[in-house]
Motif scaffolding. Structure first.
Motif, PDB file in Angstrom:
ATOM      1  N   LEU A 440       0.816  -1.203   0.000  1.00  0.00           N
ATOM      2  CA  LEU A 440       0.000   0.000   0.000  1.00  0.00           C
ATOM      3  C   LEU A 440       0.855   1.261   0.000  1.00  0.00           C
ATOM      4  O   LEU A 440       0.457   2.300  -0.537  1.00  0.00           O
ATOM      5  N   SER A 441       2.058   1.146   0.568  1.00  0.00           N
ATOM      6  CA  SER A 441       2.889   2.344   0.716  1.00  0.00           C
ATOM      7  C   SER A 441       3.758   2.615  -0.496  1.00  0.00           C
ATOM      8  O   SER A 441       4.486   3.607  -0.527  1.00  0.00           O
ATOM      9  N   LEU A 442       3.722   1.728  -1.500  1.00  0.00           N
ATOM     10  CA  LEU A 442       4.645   1.826  -2.623  1.00  0.00           C
ATOM     11  C   LEU A 442       4.094   2.770  -3.675  1.00  0.00           C
ATOM     12  O   LEU A 442       2.930   2.690  -4.062  1.00  0.00           O
ATOM     13  N   PRO A 479      -5.483   6.139  -2.395  1.00  0.00           N
ATOM     14  CA  PRO A 479      -5.926   7.096  -1.365  1.00  0.00           C
ATOM     15  C   PRO A 479      -5.701   6.518   0.036  1.00  0.00           C
ATOM     16  O   PRO A 479      -5.918   5.329   0.274  1.00  0.00           O
ATOM     17  N   TYR A 480      -5.273   7.370   0.931  1.00  0.00           N
ATOM     18  CA  TYR A 480      -4.890   6.898   2.254  1.00  0.00           C
ATOM     19  C   TYR A 480      -5.530   7.762   3.333  1.00  0.00           C
ATOM     20  O   TYR A 480      -5.892   8.923   3.101  1.00  0.00           O
ATOM     21  N   ALA A 481      -5.655   7.169   4.506  1.00  0.00           N
ATOM     22  CA  ALA A 481      -6.177   7.895   5.666  1.00  0.00           C
ATOM     23  C   ALA A 481      -5.042   8.595   6.387  1.00  0.00           C
ATOM     24  O   ALA A 481      -3.880   8.185   6.299  1.00  0.00           O
ATOM     25  N   ASP A 482      -5.385   9.667   7.113  1.00  0.00           N
ATOM     26  CA  ASP A 482      -4.442  10.358   7.996  1.00  0.00           C
ATOM     27  C   ASP A 482      -5.212  10.672   9.275  1.00  0.00           C
ATOM     28  O   ASP A 482      -6.008  11.612   9.335  1.00  0.00           O
ATOM     29  N   LEU A 483      -4.984   9.826  10.296  1.00  0.00           N
ATOM     30  CA  LEU A 483      -5.734   9.932  11.552  1.00  0.00           C
ATOM     31  C   LEU A 483      -5.088  10.972  12.449  1.00  0.00           C
ATOM     32  O   LEU A 483      -3.879  10.899  12.728  1.00  0.00           O
ATOM     33  N   GLY A 515      -8.889   4.890   3.172  1.00  0.00           N
ATOM     34  CA  GLY A 515      -7.897   3.902   3.587  1.00  0.00           C
ATOM     35  C   GLY A 515      -8.485   2.505   3.547  1.00  0.00           C
ATOM     36  O   GLY A 515      -9.685   2.312   3.286  1.00  0.00           O
ATOM     37  N   ARG A 516      -7.644   1.493   3.762  1.00  0.00           N
ATOM     38  CA  ARG A 516      -8.072   0.105   3.620  1.00  0.00           C
ATOM     39  C   ARG A 516      -8.195  -0.623   4.955  1.00  0.00           C
ATOM     40  O   ARG A 516      -8.579  -1.782   4.992  1.00  0.00           O
ATOM     41  N   ILE A 582      -1.027   0.077  12.044  1.00  0.00           N
ATOM     42  CA  ILE A 582      -1.512  -0.830  11.005  1.00  0.00           C
ATOM     43  C   ILE A 582      -2.276  -0.081   9.920  1.00  0.00           C
ATOM     44  O   ILE A 582      -2.595  -0.654   8.873  1.00  0.00           O
ATOM     45  N   VAL A 583      -2.567   1.176  10.152  1.00  0.00           N
ATOM     46  CA  VAL A 583      -3.244   2.002   9.157  1.00  0.00           C
ATOM     47  C   VAL A 583      -2.171   2.710   8.337  1.00  0.00           C
ATOM     48  O   VAL A 583      -1.282   3.376   8.890  1.00  0.00           O
TER      49      VAL A 583
END
Length: 730
Positions: A440-442, A479-483, A515-516, A582-583
């Motif tokens: 996911l981070s690539l 697309p990613y989350a930012d908590l 996010g996933r 883990i997020v």
């Protein structure tokens, strides 16, 4: 008148061709000087009388000896060779003045006869020893004996010869094997010659040894017909021949392949092959030894009889050779350890039919999608083709890597492995596929690298430089989350044992997508300092959050936490969301934790906080005198002191900070609890130490009741006091 008489001295025996010394003398026994010139003659005669059959051997004029006076004599010496004649008794005759040139009183005494025996040599071959058979090329021991059976010495130098002949008669075509020069041999004597002869310059078969003594007839003998003898001899040799070579039917072979083969060797010669020899195997482009490549040796340690054969077999591994047509070539007795007949070496090798040697050449091809999204699973498909001239013989592995460039090195990331187990024939292909879960981070520009035959198990014979193929593609970040943690609510002070606290916080997704990850853990943490994670933290509660957050969405929690019994302290309260990380947040985790704006204090009971608001004394004093000190103690805490007695203390210090204590001035007990907000006053006289002179300070301290964290404000330092030495008494 004069009268000449002579004397003669000769050896008793004389051999043919022997040179002898003859001495004679002549004396004038007359009564007058012999003044004429005459000659002395030496004859060989069969009797003591001079006649026409006698042989003149020597004439000596006497001009230098005359005139010869009365009773005077002269002597002569001469070396003579007795000519070849019949063996037996002879005379040498000295004849003085045969022509009567000197008048004498007696002409009948001018001949002097001396008897002797004439002898002659007779050389004969009395023995010739040689083996009946000789192995061609080897050395044989030959000996012979020559005897002189004549009655005279063999005085000439002569030669013994040994020839090899096809018959018993010598001619110019016979081969000379040995020449031995000899010296004089006494009558009835013999000599033996032993020599080693080599038999290697002629064909195998039946021959004769011809031994001749006095080959050139330099020695006169009574019998020249007995100087030669013959002996039959047979020349033998093994003859190894490779009669057959069996190899499997090969359409194409390649380096590293194992080939089984066998061959038969026969002895077609006339002699058993003994000892050890080597059968050597080659690969040859044209079937000749000159251009061949050595493969292996097989040692033969057993004898091989005439007309016998053996069959040998072995397995060879085809060496690294360029592509082309080759023949297997076997050479028996490759090191020439056996001596074979002159023609026996030409049949020592045999070549197989031609077969082709090739090699596989693996080439991979992969085409990556131009763009993929991180966090997805995609199939990776590639094709491996054998572009070489031979099939693969072994299994191999294709490895697929993720790389930031087109070069394969240790920094590349292995994505998967495909193990090929089927034979791949020349100019054929197969397709392989693996699934890749893109992290996911690539994100960014990358290359897929396929390394076929990665562990080099397939012999490609220098064709490995095309084993890596690449394909470029882009990974787009999903697309990613930012908590982000915010709105932390926590009480500044909590009383109780055990204490119960109300905590609240909010977590908001401020990223680019939901996010996933749908579940994570929030922690409520107490820290003794401003830093989370340095070892002094205490997790007082954890909560599992289930359900992802869309962009801009948030959740808030309000939790009542019952703290453990006896728990108290002064803390900072933090909330950490996604504590296990883990997020995926694209490295934006710094806002995953936040702290309450206020301190978080927990105490089991209300606490006192004792301070000394005032401390007064005289500004001057004398050492060894009493000094009055007054101070007040106030409880500025939130509760009455938990004890009804404690101690106030006074000290004398030499510095304004009250750190350098030079004297303990006393302890003063307090009796009675002190309620919050109340104050008590104390005034005492203390005795100053003797010998003081200078500026000093009074330090007051109170302690004893429970004051929670407020234990550092229990002291006060007075204004400066000038202390002087006490005046001496009058």
């Amino acid at each position: 008148t004069p009268d000449l008489v002579g004397s003669l001295n000769v050896p008793q025996t004389v051999a043919w061709q022997e040179q002898i010394t003859v001495n004679w003398s002549v004396t004038n026994v007359g009564f007058a000087t012999a003044s004429a010139t005459w000659s002395d003659l030496i004859y060989l005669s069969q009797d003591a009388q001079l006649d026409a059959q006698d042989i003149l051997l020597f004439t000596q004029p006497t001009g230098e000896q005359t005139p010869l006076l009365i009773s005077q004599s002269y002597s002569q010496t001469q070396k003579l060779v007795i000519p070849q004649t019949t063996v037996g008794s002879y005379y040498l005759l000295l004849v003085i003045d045969p022509d009567n040139q000197q008048e004498e009183s007696n002409e009948l005494n001018n001949i002097k006869a001396q008897p002797f025996e004439v002898t002659a040599a007779d050389l004969i071959v009395s023995n010739l020893a040689a083996p009946d058979t000789v192995v061609w090329g080897e050395t044989a021991n030959i000996s012979w004996t020559i005897s002189n059976q004549g009655n005279g010495k063999a005085i000439a130098d002569w030669t013994d010869t040994v020839y090899l002949s096809a018959d018993e008669t010598w001619d110019d075509g016979d081969l000379l094997l040995s020449t031995q020069n000899q010296e004089p041999l006494e009558a009835l004597s013999n000599y033996t010659i032993t020599t080693n002869l080599n038999f290697s310059d002629f064909a195998l078969g039946n021959y004769y040894l011809l031994l001749t003594t006095d080959f050139n007839n330099t020695q006169q003998e009574t019998d020249e017909t007995n100087n030669r003898t013959t002996r039959p001899i047979r020349l033998l040799a093994p003859d190894l021949s490779v009669s057959s070579l069996t190899v499997p039917q090969l359409e194409i072979s390649q380096p590293g392949q194992t080939i089984s083969l066998s061959w038969t060797v026969s002895n077609e010669g006339s002699q058993t092959a003994t000892g050890a020899w080597v059968d050597r195997l080659y690969l040859s482009p044209d079937g000749t030894l000159e251009s061949s490549i050595f493969v292996t040796d097989v040692i033969r340690n057993l004898s091989l009889g005439v007309q016998e054969s053996y069959t040998a077999s072995t397995q060879i591994i085809v060496p690294d050779l360029p592509d082309g047509n080759y023949r297997l070539l076997v050479v028996t007795d490759a090191l020439n350890q056996l001596i074979e007949s002159p023609t026996g070496e030409i049949n020592n090798q045999k070549a197989s039919v031609a077969f082709e040697i090739g090699h596989p050449d693996l080439v991979a091809l992969i085409t990556a999608p131009l763009q993929v999204t991180s966090g997805t699973t995609i199939p990776l498909t590639w094709t491996t083709t054998n572009t070489g001239t031979a099939p693969t013989l072994s299994t191999w592995s294709d490895l697929i890597y993720l790389s930031t460039d087109t070069l394969f090195d240790a920094t590349d990331l292995l994505l998967g492995q495909f193990n090929a187990t089927e034979t791949l024939y020349s100019q054929t292909s197969f397709e392989a596929q693996i699934s890749w879960n893109i992290p996911l981070s690539l994100s960014g520009n990358y290359h897929l690298l396929v390394v076929t035959d990665a562990f080099r198990t397939v012999k490609e014979l220098g064709a490995e430089n095309n084993n890596v193929t690449t394909s470029a593609f882009e990974i787009k970040l999903a697309p990613y989350a930012d908590l982000a943690v915010s709105s932390i609510m926590a009480p500044a002070l909590t009383l109780g044992d055990p204490a119960s606290v109300e905590i609240g916080w909010t977590v908001t997704n401020i990223g680019t997508g939901r996010g996933r990850t749908e579940q994570w853990r929030d922690l409520v943490i107490l820290s003794s300092d401003e830093i989370v994670g340095n070892g002094d933290d205490q997790v007082i509660m954890q909560y599992i959050h289930t359900g992802g957050l869309d962009v801009g969405d948030s959740y808030s929690r309000h939790e009542t936490i019952l703290l453990p019994p006896t728990f108290e302290g002064h803390y900072r309260l933090f909330v950490s969301t996604d504590a296990d990380k883990i997020v995926f947040e694209n490295q934006l985790e710094t806002n995953n934790q936040a702290s309450a704006t206020n301190y978080f204090d927990v105490v089991s009971i209300p606490y006192a906080d004792l301070v000394i608001p005032t401390l007064t004394t005289n500004p001057t004093a004398n050492s060894s005198d009493l000094l009055t000190v007054s101070w007040s103690v106030k409880n500025q805490g939130i509760g009455i002191t938990n004890t009804s007695s404690w101690t106030d203390r006074l000290f004398l210090a030499s510095d304004a900070e009250g750190q350098n204590i030079i004297a303990d001035l006393g302890r003063f007990e307090r009796a009675g609890a002190l309620a919050a907000g109340n104050t008590y006053q104390r005034s005492v006289s203390v005795l100053l130490p003797n010998g003081l002179n200078g500026t000093y300070y009074i330090v007051a301290n109170t302690s004893g009741p429970k004051e929670f964290i407020y234990t550092t404000n229990n002291s006060r330092v007075s204004e400066a006091i000038q202390i002087s030495l006490t005046p001496p008494p009058d």
